[in-house]
Every structure is written in structure tokens, then in C-alpha cells.
Write a protein that holds these residues in place. Structure first.
Motif, mmCIF file in Angstrom:
data_model
loop_
_atom_site.group_PDB
_atom_site.id
_atom_site.type_symbol
_atom_site.label_atom_id
_atom_site.label_comp_id
_atom_site.label_asym_id
_atom_site.label_seq_id
_atom_site.Cartn_x
_atom_site.Cartn_y
_atom_site.Cartn_z
ATOM 1 N N UNK A 1 7.186 -0.144 18.596
ATOM 2 C CA UNK A 1 6.399 -0.767 19.649
ATOM 3 C C UNK A 1 7.036 -2.091 20.029
ATOM 4 N N UNK A 2 6.863 -2.486 21.281
ATOM 5 C CA UNK A 2 7.317 -3.800 21.744
ATOM 6 C C UNK A 2 6.116 -4.614 22.199
ATOM 7 N N UNK A 3 5.953 -5.776 21.597
ATOM 8 C CA UNK A 3 4.998 -6.774 22.094
ATOM 9 C C UNK A 3 5.880 -7.921 22.563
ATOM 10 N N UNK A 4 6.372 -7.789 23.790
ATOM 11 C CA UNK A 4 7.478 -8.626 24.251
ATOM 12 C C UNK A 4 7.275 -9.134 25.674
ATOM 13 N N UNK A 5 6.014 -9.238 26.102
ATOM 14 C CA UNK A 5 5.726 -9.787 27.438
ATOM 15 C C UNK A 5 6.493 -9.045 28.522
ATOM 16 N N UNK A 6 6.471 -7.720 28.477
ATOM 17 C CA UNK A 6 7.224 -6.905 29.435
ATOM 18 C C UNK A 6 6.365 -6.559 30.653
ATOM 19 N N UNK A 7 6.882 -6.827 31.827
ATOM 20 C CA UNK A 7 6.228 -6.431 33.065
ATOM 21 C C UNK A 7 6.515 -4.964 33.356
ATOM 22 N N UNK A 8 5.596 -4.324 34.066
ATOM 23 C CA UNK A 8 5.767 -2.914 34.409
ATOM 24 C C UNK A 8 6.605 -2.775 35.679
ATOM 25 N N UNK A 9 7.651 -1.972 35.610
ATOM 26 C CA UNK A 9 8.463 -1.628 36.779
ATOM 27 C C UNK A 9 8.672 -0.113 36.772
ATOM 28 N N UNK A 10 8.978 0.499 37.919
ATOM 29 C CA UNK A 10 9.211 1.949 37.940
ATOM 30 C C UNK A 10 10.336 2.380 37.003
ATOM 31 N N UNK A 11 11.394 1.562 36.923
ATOM 32 C CA UNK A 11 12.516 1.915 36.049
ATOM 33 C C UNK A 11 12.085 1.928 34.586
ATOM 34 N N UNK A 12 11.329 0.928 34.187
ATOM 35 C CA UNK A 12 10.867 0.865 32.796
ATOM 36 C C UNK A 12 9.866 1.976 32.497
ATOM 37 N N UNK A 13 9.022 2.320 33.465
ATOM 38 C CA UNK A 13 8.051 3.397 33.243
ATOM 39 C C UNK A 13 8.729 4.738 32.984
ATOM 40 N N UNK A 14 9.892 4.937 33.581
ATOM 41 C CA UNK A 14 10.621 6.187 33.328
ATOM 42 C C UNK A 14 11.227 6.206 31.930
ATOM 43 N N UNK A 15 11.403 5.037 31.343
ATOM 44 C CA UNK A 15 12.103 4.943 30.064
ATOM 45 C C UNK A 15 11.170 4.866 28.863
ATOM 46 N N UNK A 16 10.027 4.178 29.013
ATOM 47 C CA UNK A 16 9.116 3.967 27.891
ATOM 48 C C UNK A 16 7.683 4.142 28.375
ATOM 49 N N UNK A 17 6.742 4.193 27.417
ATOM 50 C CA UNK A 17 5.323 4.277 27.753
ATOM 51 C C UNK A 17 4.689 2.894 27.740
ATOM 52 N N UNK A 18 3.817 2.657 28.699
ATOM 53 C CA UNK A 18 3.051 1.427 28.780
ATOM 54 C C UNK A 18 1.602 1.709 28.390
ATOM 55 N N UNK A 19 0.947 0.758 27.746
ATOM 56 C CA UNK A 19 -0.482 0.885 27.543
ATOM 57 C C UNK A 19 -1.196 0.877 28.890
#
Length: 258
Positions: free
Chosen positions: A95-113
Motif C-alpha cells: 500500500x502507498x500512503x504517499x499523498x498521491x493525486x488521482x490521474x487517469x494514468x495512475x488509475x490504469x496502473x494501481x487501485x485507489x480507495x
């Protein structure tokens, strides 16, 4: 315990979004007895080295409290921000608790809460003696941002002519103090806490864009994702998340519009 890990650069990692990797789900983590949580460690007051060298900050306490509620110890791992997604994809982190903003590219790579765990906004900060009031008034002077962040993307999407990238905010503060940059973009909270802690900077202009960070996990971890969602929701309800925010940030940023 913390350690520094390096992985492939962010963009190649995002291209692996569809790759099949076996990730540890909740049962595996409980059997192991350890939740591996990654963050940059260069984003005060969310994550930064403490006096003993271990990481401290809002993100650290949030991660540790989630682990406590899941019944496992937490191993906080420090990694360069652009490599965090690659590490999640490779199964190196749970898991990452790293202040990550949601972007379409990141959504394709990992799961967001399903919900952000705090709410913030992009802000331009400049040296305290600067006359600049917005990006245009910097007249092309270098603007410093952490590499691989949405702040960098914000400037490049707008074709700002002089983007200076650094490993994290701590390096950026040094660059501003030394005159190597005319301004920086980070979140309103990071900049305001830095000012309270003695950094000679000031906000320039209004908030540029809303920024609502999420906790992320590797793909195909449904039991872990559900358990983390439940733990975080309980922290909202019982006030724990708010208390952690006030402790490190001086305000409650865990509620929209506050």
C-alpha cells in the motif's frame, strides 16, 4: 523501520498497468504479520525523517493506525516518489500512503480507495521578498516542483518554459533559499506549515487547482482494499483521522471544504 528503495521511472511503470503480478492480499499480509507501506519521506509535514532517522508525519501516523486496526505491524518504506507506482505494481509494497493525486494514468496502473483521505489544493509559493503574484509575473524564472508529481504535470501541461524538478520539498526549499528558483508549486498545506516552521516564502495568488490525495494499492487486492476502506472510515467517524491532521498540519484537512 524504514529503508530507501529505487525502482524504474514512473512512465515506464505506468505502461505496465495491464501486467499480471501476484499481489499479497489481506490473508497473506496477516500471515506475514506485516503491512508494507511506502511513501517518499521527502514531503514534510506528511512524511519526513525524524531525529532518529525513521519517518514521521501525517502519512506515517495514518499508515500505522490502519495497520493497528488490521492487526498487523507496519513497515514504513521510503522510496523516491516517481518509483512508488512501479513498486506497487511489482508487489514490493502492499500500500502507498504517499499523498498521491488521482490521474487517469495512475488509475490504469494501481487501485485507489473510494474517497480521498484529505483535501488540499495546488499553490504557488515564492520567496518572501519576491514581487511575483502569479506564474506570469515570474517571467519564465525557474519554478521548482517534486519530480513525477501532479505539480510537474500541471506546469508541463501549461507549457511553462522553465520547470525545475527536485526529489522532494526539502530540496526545493533549499533551491528557493539559494536563488536557484523563482517559485515552487506544492500544496497549500505544505507551504503554510513550512512558513510556520520558518521558511522565508509566501503564497502568490489564489489556489491554482484542487488536489485531493488518495491511498493506493496494487491491482487485485480486494480483501485488503475493503479492510483498509473500513479502517479509514472508522478513523473518520471516531475522530482519529482529524486528530492526526491537527497534530501535524495544525488544522483539519480531512473534511471536504475545510
Amino acid at each position: 523501520m524504514s529503508k530507501v528503495l529505487k525502482y524504474a521511472a514512473l512512465l515506464p511503470a505506468l505502461a505496465l498497468g495491464a501486467a499480471s503480478v501476484a499481489h499479497a492480499d489481506l490473508a497473506d499480509i496477516r500471515k506475514r504479520g506485516e503491512l508494507r507501506v511506502v511513501m517518499s519521506g521527502e514531503y514534510p509535514p506528511f512524511s519526513q525523517p525524524g531525529p532518529d532517522g525513521s519517518l514521521t508525519g501525517f502519512d506515517v501516523d495514518v499508515a500505522r493506525e490502519i495497520g493497528r486496526r488490521l492487526g498487523v505491524r507496519v513497515n514504513v518504506i521510503k522510496a523516491e516518489f516517481p518509483s512508488i507506482i512501479a513498486g506497487l505494481q511489482a508487489g514490493q509494497f502492499d500500500m502507498a500512503v504517499a499523498s498521491q493525486s488521482k490521474t487517469p494514468e495512475r488509475e490504469r496502473a494501481v487501485d485507489f480507495l473510494s474517497r480521498p483521505y484529505y483535501y488540499d489544493g495546488f499553490q504557488l509559493f515564492v520567496p518572501a521578498n519576491s514581487t511575483a503574484t502569479n506564474l506570469n509575473s515570474l517571467r519564465g524564472a525557474p519554478v521548482a516542483v517534486a519530480q513525477g508529481t501532479v505539480f510537474e504535470k500541471f506546469l508541463r501541461d501549461r507549457k511553462y518554459p522553465n520547470v525545475a524538478t527536485y526529489s522532494g520539498e526539502q530540496e526545493i526549499f533549499l533551491a528557493l533559499a539559494a536563488g536557484r528558483a523563482g517559485g515552487m508549486i506544492t500544496t497549500r498545506t505544505v507551504g503554510n506549515v513550512a512558513i510556520k516552521n520558518g521558511q522565508k516564502i509566501k503564497a502568490a495568488g489564489p489556489v491554482l487547482q484542487q488536489d485531493n490525495p488518495y491511498i493506493t494499492l496494487g491491482k487485485n487486492q480486494p480483501q485488503l482494499k475493503t479492510a483498509v476502506e473500513r479502517a479509514l472510515n472508522a478513523m473518520r467517524v471516531d475522530g482519529t483521522l482529524r486528530n492526526i491532521s491537527v497534530k501535524y498540519l495544525g488544522a483539519d484537512v480531512t473534511t471536504p471544504g475545510r
